[in-house]
Design an enzyme around this catalytic site. Sequence first.
Site, PDB file in Angstrom:
ATOM      1  N   ILE A 196      -0.009   1.591   4.511  1.00 26.72           N
ATOM      2  CA  ILE A 196      -1.123   1.501   3.550  1.00 26.72           C
ATOM      3  C   ILE A 196      -1.612   2.870   3.112  1.00 26.72           C
ATOM      4  O   ILE A 196      -2.528   2.985   2.313  1.00 26.72           O
ATOM      5  CB  ILE A 196      -2.310   0.693   4.129  1.00 26.72           C
ATOM      6  CG1 ILE A 196      -2.794   1.292   5.458  1.00 26.72           C
ATOM      7  CG2 ILE A 196      -1.933  -0.761   4.290  1.00 26.72           C
ATOM      8  CD1 ILE A 196      -4.031   0.631   6.007  1.00 26.72           C
ATOM      9  N   SER A 223      -0.788   7.560   3.543  1.00 27.11           N
ATOM     10  CA  SER A 223      -0.259   8.699   4.283  1.00 27.11           C
ATOM     11  C   SER A 223      -1.035   9.924   3.885  1.00 27.11           C
ATOM     12  O   SER A 223      -1.646   9.981   2.818  1.00 27.11           O
ATOM     13  CB  SER A 223       1.227   8.891   3.996  1.00 27.11           C
ATOM     14  OG  SER A 223       1.436   9.196   2.636  1.00 27.11           O
ATOM     15  N   SER A 239      -1.275  14.604   7.984  1.00 22.18           N
ATOM     16  CA  SER A 239      -0.954  14.554   9.404  1.00 22.18           C
ATOM     17  C   SER A 239      -0.145  13.335   9.812  1.00 22.18           C
ATOM     18  O   SER A 239       0.393  13.306  10.917  1.00 22.18           O
ATOM     19  CB  SER A 239      -2.248  14.595  10.235  1.00 22.18           C
ATOM     20  OG  SER A 239      -3.074  13.491   9.916  1.00 22.18           O
ATOM     21  N   GLY A 240      -0.026  12.308   8.960  1.00 24.83           N
ATOM     22  CA  GLY A 240       0.737  11.151   9.387  1.00 24.83           C
ATOM     23  C   GLY A 240       0.650   9.981   8.425  1.00 24.83           C
ATOM     24  O   GLY A 240       0.108  10.088   7.328  1.00 24.83           O
ATOM     25  N   VAL A 288      -0.364   5.815   7.854  1.00 23.50           N
ATOM     26  CA  VAL A 288      -1.294   4.795   8.324  1.00 23.50           C
ATOM     27  C   VAL A 288      -0.704   3.409   8.008  1.00 23.50           C
ATOM     28  O   VAL A 288      -0.223   3.162   6.898  1.00 23.50           O
ATOM     29  CB  VAL A 288      -2.672   4.947   7.653  1.00 23.50           C
ATOM     30  CG1 VAL A 288      -3.641   3.898   8.210  1.00 23.50           C
ATOM     31  CG2 VAL A 288      -3.228   6.349   7.893  1.00 23.50           C
ATOM     32  N   ASP A 299     -13.992  18.331   7.179  1.00 23.44           N
ATOM     33  CA  ASP A 299     -13.170  17.795   6.092  1.00 23.44           C
ATOM     34  C   ASP A 299     -13.862  16.584   5.466  1.00 23.44           C
ATOM     35  O   ASP A 299     -13.251  15.540   5.260  1.00 23.44           O
ATOM     36  CB  ASP A 299     -11.780  17.424   6.603  1.00 23.44           C
ATOM     37  CG  ASP A 299     -10.764  17.269   5.465  1.00 23.44           C
ATOM     38  OD1 ASP A 299     -11.074  17.708   4.340  1.00 23.44           O
ATOM     39  OD2 ASP A 299      -9.681  16.715   5.709  1.00 23.44           O
TER      40      ASP A 299
END
Length: 980
Positions: A693, A695, A698-699, A701, A815
């Site tokens: 769903i 990105s 860092s990665g 999702v 952030d």
Amino acid sequence: MPFLNFPPSSLFLLFTLSFFHFFAVGLFSNVDYDILIRVKNTHLDDPDGALKDWVPNQAHTPCSWTGITCDSTNLSVLAINLTTSNIAGGFPYDFCRIPTLRNLSITVTNINGTLLSPSFSLCSHLQLLNLSSNLLVGRLPEFSPLFTQLQILDLSSNNFTGDVPLSFGQLPALRVLRLTMNLLDGPVPSVLGNLSQLTEMAIAYNPFKPSPLPSEYGNLLKLENMFISTANLTGPIPGSIGKLAMLTNLDLTFNSISGPLPDSIGGLRSIKSIQLYNNRISGELPESIGNWTSLSRLDLSQNSLTGKLPDKFAAIPLEILHLNDNFLQGEFPESLASSPHLTDLKLFNNSFSGTLPQNLGLNSPFTEIDFSSNHFEGNIPKFLCQQNRLQKFILFSNSFSGNFPESYGACDSLVYVRVEDNQLSGEVPDSFWKLPKLNSIQMSDNQFQGSIPPAISLARDLQVLLISGNNFSGQLPAEICKLKELVRFDIGRNKFTGGVPSCITELQKLQKLDMQENQFAGEIPKLVQFWKELTELNLSHNQFTGKIPPQLGDLPVLTYLDLSSNLLSGEIPEELTKLKPDQFNLSNNKLTGKVPSGLVNEQFVGSLLGNPGLCSSDLKPLNRCSKPKPSSFYVVVILSVLAFVLIGSLIWVIKFKMNLLGKSKSPWTATKFQRVGFDEEDVIPHLTKGNIIGSGGSGTVFKVNLKTGQTVAAKSLWRGHNQSDIESVFQSEVETLGRIRHANIVKLIFSCSNGEGSRILVYEYMENGSLGDVLHENKSEALSDWSKRLNIAMGAAQGLAYLHHDCVPPIIHRDVKSNNILLDAEFCPRVADFGLAKTLERQTEGNDAGVMSRIAGSYGYIAPEYGYTMKVTEKSDVYSFGVVLMELVTGKRPNDPSFGENKDIVKWVTEAALSEVEEKGLSLDEIIDEKLDPRTCEVEEIAKILDVAVLCTSALPIDRPSMRKVVEMIRDTKLPPSKS
């Protein structure tokens, strides 16, 4: 022994006094002991066990207990200090039943409720009362005439409201009064002028009614510190201020003080620091300033001062002089150039002219110089770094000419250099490029020439390199790839030639790369997969050849892609349709083939023109694609492709699951933070392509529907890429979210990891995704009701306020942006993504805990001071939150192209707000998001939210409110429901 010669009557008296002494010791000790035990057991909540040693003992004395100080002679209690104990409950009046108690400090705890005046009289024998940083509410207490001994009163950082009572002016011994950071809303209290012994008055950060600075304060002849910032002061500074001959620190910042400085202000003969910035002070500086023979800091910035700088400045031992953002003019005084103490000089945003004294800096140990946005001309003085202490060198937007002085190539202390928009020419010294501490070089829009030397690789801390709009030439050296901290790189509008070093893709922290309008040739580097943080790539107007790298479409946060006006050929990669661009341009190349279906949109037509070989059946005026005839060959090809895709997907799934579930490899270690009925084995099998769903840097999702019926969100951190950063993100999320609980902070359910670098974080699932997605991805109709947006603002503010003010130590998010505010099914917000979060530890000598090693955050949201000081505070988050507020009102992204060149949402909204006040330029209606339903728009509320946003994004951190204050201001914007 001598006492044997005493007469019997004297011996009897001695024994009698000794008996009463020991009796008194026992009496005091027992009474104090009983009171303290009773208060702890019946009045206070002690969740952390801070008072665990307050238990009965055989000696019946409290003198060894935490926070208790006793008289060494009679063991009576003299002081109670429960600072940072985290105790809760109402104010413990019974402490004041200890007759010998002199000092009571209960600070940074959760003491709440009101201070009831009748009961408060029990404390009349105190000399010190400190209840700062608690949750006290209601009116300030009345002080009875019995309070004759009180010397220090600190009620700051609470939630007191109303007026300051007249009884505050009737405390005859009071020396220190602190009421800062409350909600006091009466007039600025003139009655405090009666406190003849007062040495410190701190009543800043209160929403007082607009009031002038009371002339009665001139009666405080012993006053040394006056702190009344952000208090709605209006009108001129009274002439009586000149009577304060003992005053050393004066801070009246962020008010609406007007009129000229009174000539009597020269009477402040002991003054060391004057801060009057961000007011409306006008007129010329008075001649009497020459009397400030002890002044080391003067900040009159952000006012309306006129005239020239007096020569009398030379007689003042100034270390810091800030006169920026005024209407000052004339030349820089030659006399001031000889100051032996001046370290920090800021004159930007004025109308100064002429040349700078060429001996400037020869005698001054400068650390920071900012003369930007004036009319200075001539050569740059070469001695500004004479003592090798200069860190910030800022001269942009002037008319300086000539060469960049060779002397700055030896200035090893330099961190931040900004000289763009001048008429500087010649070559930049080779020695300058390799200075070891350089963090930011901004030299755009001059006439510099020459090349970038390979020695630039020694500037290992460089994060910002902006040299566009010059005459630099030659090839870009491969040594540029050693600048691993580089975040912004702009060499556009120069004369660079040759190919781009392929290693440039190894700069993993790049967020913006601009190389437009040069003579670069060759192919675009293809191995761009490490650019996980890149948001902008502009290679337009060069001579690049070859095909567009399909890997560009896999960059997770790329929103600006301009490859126009090159010699690129081949088809447009289908992968580019995965981007969500704000700016997208492939025009004027040699591209061929059919436009991918994901780009068949009228908004992209202009970005595709100038490619005669492109075709589309739906986009005009592009050529219409001819329909190919089916053949057995095509059938074979299609079947082959389908087989290839099927096999590839199967291999990906098998490999992914093997990496995650392989029992022969490292086992998983899981940590649960919530009580749940599932574990990692229920989650990991669902981490497949079909469940992705989102990105980010860092990665990836995934949405995971569990067999329990629950839905969660799982983030799988990138493996094999910059593993130390990934581990840092993982640890930060776990350490932060694992220990905090708040309705507006996303819940971390559990985490798991293995020895091969796989890291997974599982959160509560948020049905409506991120605020950024809803506002900017054609979903904003879901937020057409203004009240929803206001509630989102309130909830997010409360979440951040919790991090800043209720966590020990405080947590700085670093952030804050709309994409990191998630929305549940009811559009209730949760602050998320704590991968960059830091705790703000108490600073110690030699350790500046707030300084970060690199720029963190997202462009458009980063506070201006952060980019060059690298110092992070909670005010950095406040700035970012102000940007989010502007997004909520306008519906625009922080760097929307409609703002114009070199303008972001902060500048656009701030200028629009000023224009609204001056009745010119944009109106409020033109700022408000057109997707908001006019029937729900409370214009008064929206205007107030914009005021809050502008305040949050103030250029100076000290001018921004705390998040606790922001919550109050947002709450105050809500209009009462209309009566039907």
